[in-house]
Write a protein that holds these residues in place. Sequence first.
Motif, short mmCIF file in Angstrom:
data_model
loop_
_atom_site.label_atom_id
_atom_site.label_comp_id
_atom_site.label_asym_id
_atom_site.label_seq_id
_atom_site.Cartn_x
_atom_site.Cartn_y
_atom_site.Cartn_z
N ASN A 37 0.81 -1.23 0.00
CA ASN A 37 0.00 0.00 0.00
C ASN A 37 0.84 1.27 0.00
OD1 ASN A 37 -2.42 -1.32 -0.17
ND2 ASN A 37 -2.92 -1.13 1.99
N ALA A 38 1.96 1.27 0.71
CA ALA A 38 2.81 2.47 0.76
C ALA A 38 3.38 2.83 -0.61
CB ALA A 38 3.95 2.26 1.76
N GLU A 39 3.49 1.86 -1.50
CA GLU A 39 3.95 2.14 -2.87
C GLU A 39 2.79 2.54 -3.77
OE1 GLU A 39 5.64 -1.66 -3.77
OE2 GLU A 39 7.62 -1.11 -3.03
N ILE A 40 1.61 2.04 -3.49
CA ILE A 40 0.44 2.27 -4.34
C ILE A 40 -0.21 3.62 -4.06
CG2 ILE A 40 -1.87 1.42 -4.93
CD1 ILE A 40 -0.83 -1.41 -4.18
N TYR A 41 -0.41 3.93 -2.77
CA TYR A 41 -1.14 5.14 -2.38
C TYR A 41 -0.15 6.23 -1.94
CZ TYR A 41 -5.07 1.97 -2.38
OH TYR A 41 -6.02 1.06 -2.76
N HIS A 42 -0.34 7.43 -2.46
CA HIS A 42 0.53 8.56 -2.13
C HIS A 42 -0.32 9.77 -1.80
CE1 HIS A 42 4.36 6.89 -3.76
NE2 HIS A 42 3.50 6.12 -4.38
N TRP A 43 -0.04 10.37 -0.63
CA TRP A 43 -0.60 11.66 -0.27
C TRP A 43 0.49 12.69 -0.53
CZ3 TRP A 43 -5.36 13.25 1.16
CH2 TRP A 43 -6.30 12.27 1.53
N LEU A 44 0.16 13.73 -1.28
CA LEU A 44 1.14 14.73 -1.69
C LEU A 44 0.67 16.14 -1.35
CD1 LEU A 44 1.76 13.12 -5.16
CD2 LEU A 44 3.21 12.90 -3.16
N TYR A 45 1.64 16.99 -1.08
CA TYR A 45 1.40 18.39 -0.71
C TYR A 45 2.13 19.24 -1.74
CZ TYR A 45 1.82 22.52 2.43
OH TYR A 45 1.78 23.76 2.99
N LEU A 46 1.39 20.04 -2.51
CA LEU A 46 1.99 20.92 -3.51
C LEU A 46 1.85 22.36 -3.06
CD1 LEU A 46 3.20 21.48 -6.34
CD2 LEU A 46 0.85 21.58 -7.19
N ASP A 47 3.00 23.01 -2.86
CA ASP A 47 3.04 24.43 -2.54
C ASP A 47 2.99 25.18 -3.86
OD1 ASP A 47 3.90 27.08 -2.02
OD2 ASP A 47 4.95 26.42 -0.23
N LYS A 48 1.87 25.84 -4.13
CA LYS A 48 1.70 26.55 -5.41
C LYS A 48 2.64 27.74 -5.55
CE LYS A 48 -3.17 25.64 -6.36
NZ LYS A 48 -4.47 26.32 -6.53
N GLN A 49 3.06 28.32 -4.44
CA GLN A 49 3.89 29.51 -4.49
C GLN A 49 5.30 29.21 -4.98
OE1 GLN A 49 3.10 30.74 -0.44
NE2 GLN A 49 1.81 32.40 -1.19
N LEU A 69 -1.18 20.20 -13.18
CA LEU A 69 -1.05 19.31 -12.02
C LEU A 69 -0.81 17.87 -12.47
CD1 LEU A 69 -0.98 18.93 -9.00
CD2 LEU A 69 -3.49 18.86 -8.99
N ALA A 70 -1.44 17.44 -13.54
CA ALA A 70 -1.20 16.10 -14.07
C ALA A 70 0.27 15.92 -14.44
CB ALA A 70 -2.09 15.84 -15.28
N THR A 71 0.87 16.93 -15.05
CA THR A 71 2.30 16.87 -15.41
C THR A 71 3.18 16.80 -14.18
OG1 THR A 71 1.88 18.10 -17.45
CG2 THR A 71 4.15 18.08 -16.63
N VAL A 72 2.87 17.60 -13.15
CA VAL A 72 3.63 17.57 -11.91
C VAL A 72 3.57 16.17 -11.28
CG1 VAL A 72 3.66 18.44 -9.52
CG2 VAL A 72 3.43 20.03 -11.42
N LEU A 73 2.40 15.57 -11.27
CA LEU A 73 2.24 14.24 -10.67
C LEU A 73 2.95 13.17 -11.48
CD1 LEU A 73 -1.49 14.53 -9.59
CD2 LEU A 73 0.53 14.67 -8.13
N GLU A 74 2.86 13.24 -12.79
CA GLU A 74 3.58 12.28 -13.64
C GLU A 74 5.09 12.39 -13.40
OE1 GLU A 74 2.60 9.84 -15.55
OE2 GLU A 74 0.48 10.25 -15.91
N ASP A 75 5.60 13.60 -13.30
CA ASP A 75 7.03 13.80 -13.03
C ASP A 75 7.41 13.24 -11.67
OD1 ASP A 75 7.30 15.02 -15.49
OD2 ASP A 75 7.35 17.06 -14.68
#
Length: 118
Positions: free
Chosen positions: A30-42, A102-108
């Motif tokens: 699960n730790a590899e499958i599920y990811h919680w992410l925090y994106l600082d827009k600034q 955001l999709a590009t950021v996540l793919e990267d």
Amino acid sequence: MNFKILHLFESAKLVIIEIKRNDLPEDAVNAEIYHWLYLDKQNGALLKLWFRSLDSSGEIEERYFEQGFLKFNSTQATFIEKYNSAQHTLNNHSIKELSAELATVLEDYLKEPNLQSL
């Protein structure tokens, strides 16, 4: 996309998102499958939130991370940072279409072998 959006919370300054990877073998943990992410827009920093536990009662859900606490319902969320005590109010956009940026950021992020945390 190699992932599915499970939760998406957003304000003018940040995004907190849970993704489920769909490009891993069936025996992945699960730790590899599920990811919680925090994106600082600034500043564009994308950081992994280290999940610890959850609680669900009626319409309110809670997620506890090494870096803080997220409480949410179907319309909004509050994230309280553990280390600097900042509190953020976010809108629940889990059913909103993901922006191309955001999709590009996540793919990267998913391509990066070295993940960072808050």
